[in-house]
Write a protein that holds these residues in place. Structure first.
Motif, short mmCIF file in Angstrom:
data_model
loop_
_atom_site.label_atom_id
_atom_site.label_comp_id
_atom_site.label_asym_id
_atom_site.label_seq_id
_atom_site.Cartn_x
_atom_site.Cartn_y
_atom_site.Cartn_z
N THR A 109 0.84 -1.19 0.00
CA THR A 109 0.00 0.00 0.00
C THR A 109 0.88 1.24 0.00
OG1 THR A 109 -1.95 1.02 1.03
CG2 THR A 109 -0.27 0.17 2.52
N ASN A 110 0.32 2.35 -0.38
CA ASN A 110 1.08 3.59 -0.44
C ASN A 110 1.33 4.11 0.97
OD1 ASN A 110 1.41 6.68 -0.77
ND2 ASN A 110 1.63 5.86 -2.84
N PRO A 115 -4.65 5.46 6.98
CA PRO A 115 -5.78 4.73 7.56
C PRO A 115 -5.81 3.26 7.13
CG PRO A 115 -6.53 6.83 6.67
CD PRO A 115 -5.12 6.63 6.21
N ASN A 116 -5.41 3.01 5.89
CA ASN A 116 -5.38 1.63 5.41
C ASN A 116 -4.27 0.84 6.11
OD1 ASN A 116 -7.30 2.66 3.72
ND2 ASN A 116 -6.18 2.29 1.84
N ILE A 117 -3.12 1.47 6.29
CA ILE A 117 -2.03 0.80 6.99
C ILE A 117 -2.47 0.45 8.41
CG2 ILE A 117 0.32 1.12 7.91
CD1 ILE A 117 0.77 3.03 5.43
N ALA A 118 -3.15 1.36 9.07
CA ALA A 118 -3.65 1.09 10.43
C ALA A 118 -4.66 -0.04 10.43
CB ALA A 118 -4.27 2.36 11.02
N LEU A 119 -5.55 -0.08 9.44
CA LEU A 119 -6.52 -1.18 9.35
C LEU A 119 -5.79 -2.50 9.19
CD1 LEU A 119 -9.33 -2.46 9.02
CD2 LEU A 119 -9.15 -1.93 6.57
N TYR A 120 -4.86 -2.57 8.26
CA TYR A 120 -4.13 -3.82 8.05
C TYR A 120 -3.40 -4.25 9.32
CZ TYR A 120 -4.99 -2.71 3.12
OH TYR A 120 -5.58 -2.39 1.92
N SER A 122 -4.23 -3.58 12.38
CA SER A 122 -5.23 -4.04 13.36
C SER A 122 -5.72 -5.45 13.05
CB SER A 122 -6.41 -3.08 13.42
OG SER A 122 -7.28 -3.26 12.31
N LEU A 123 -5.56 -5.88 11.80
CA LEU A 123 -5.99 -7.22 11.39
C LEU A 123 -4.84 -8.23 11.40
CD1 LEU A 123 -8.36 -6.21 8.45
CD2 LEU A 123 -9.00 -6.97 10.76
N GLY A 124 -3.69 -7.82 11.93
CA GLY A 124 -2.59 -8.75 12.09
C GLY A 124 -1.51 -8.70 11.04
N TYR A 125 -1.58 -7.75 10.12
CA TYR A 125 -0.53 -7.60 9.13
C TYR A 125 0.64 -6.84 9.76
CZ TYR A 125 -3.67 -9.06 5.37
OH TYR A 125 -4.51 -9.78 4.57
N ALA A 126 1.84 -7.30 9.50
CA ALA A 126 3.04 -6.65 10.01
C ALA A 126 3.80 -6.01 8.86
CB ALA A 126 3.94 -7.68 10.70
N PHE A 137 5.99 5.54 -3.27
CA PHE A 137 6.58 5.05 -2.02
C PHE A 137 5.55 4.15 -1.34
CE2 PHE A 137 8.95 8.83 -3.07
CZ PHE A 137 10.25 8.35 -2.96
N VAL A 138 5.98 2.92 -1.06
CA VAL A 138 5.04 1.91 -0.59
C VAL A 138 5.47 1.29 0.74
CG1 VAL A 138 4.33 1.33 -2.96
CG2 VAL A 138 6.17 0.02 -1.87
N VAL A 139 4.48 0.73 1.40
CA VAL A 139 4.68 -0.07 2.61
C VAL A 139 4.32 -1.51 2.23
CG1 VAL A 139 3.91 -0.48 4.97
CG2 VAL A 139 4.06 1.85 4.09
#
Length: 147
Positions: A109-110, A115-120, A122-126, A137-139
């Protein structure tokens, strides 16, 4: 959930454009999902849609890779955002990974889509890294699935 069909391509494209347009303004260029070839992705069986009585409300693009399922895109109609549609799409991705015998999911993700990074997260994505991809620039994030 169902796999998108050729007849869905126009609706899929429109949903992606509607969902990502606000991010294009934040990022300064179209996010990668806005440039994807949905005719090909649908034909390959990669696009899964969630229907509502008034049309498709969300979609997820899943691509099996060696040992991992790539969550290539999650898009929710703007009028349905914040109602758990994205979470249900990501839960479906986990079910698909298990069904395919893949022990993990990954996504990109960018960096500006906080907000998307925070959602991921919270769902267990590291987070596994940050870098540049196609001038963006991506995460990079990954979720290991429990046995």
């Amino acid at each position: 959930m169902r796999k998108a069909q050729a007849a869905d391509v126009a609706a899929v494209r429109q949903l992606v454009l509607d969902a990502y347009q606000p991010w294009a303004e934040v990022i300064g260029r179209p996010p990668m999902p806005m440039e994807a070839d949905y005719e090909v992705l649908v034909a390959e069986g990669r696009v899964h849609v969630r229907d509502a009585p008034d049309g498709i409300e969300g979609l997820i693009v899943l691509i099996p890779e060696d040992g991992v399922l790539l969550v290539d895109n999650v898009a929710v109609r703007p009028d349905r955002q914040g109602r758990g549609v994205g979470r249900s799409l990501l839960a479906f991705a986990e079910e698909e990974a298990r069904r395919l015998g893949l022990p993990a999911l990954r996504l990109i993700t960018n960096v500006k889509m906080t907000p998307n990074i925070a959602l991921y997260a919270s769902l267990g994505y590291a987070e596994t890294g940050r870098d540049e991809l196609d001038g963006r620039f991506v995460v990079r994030m990954r979720k290991e699935l429990a046995g």
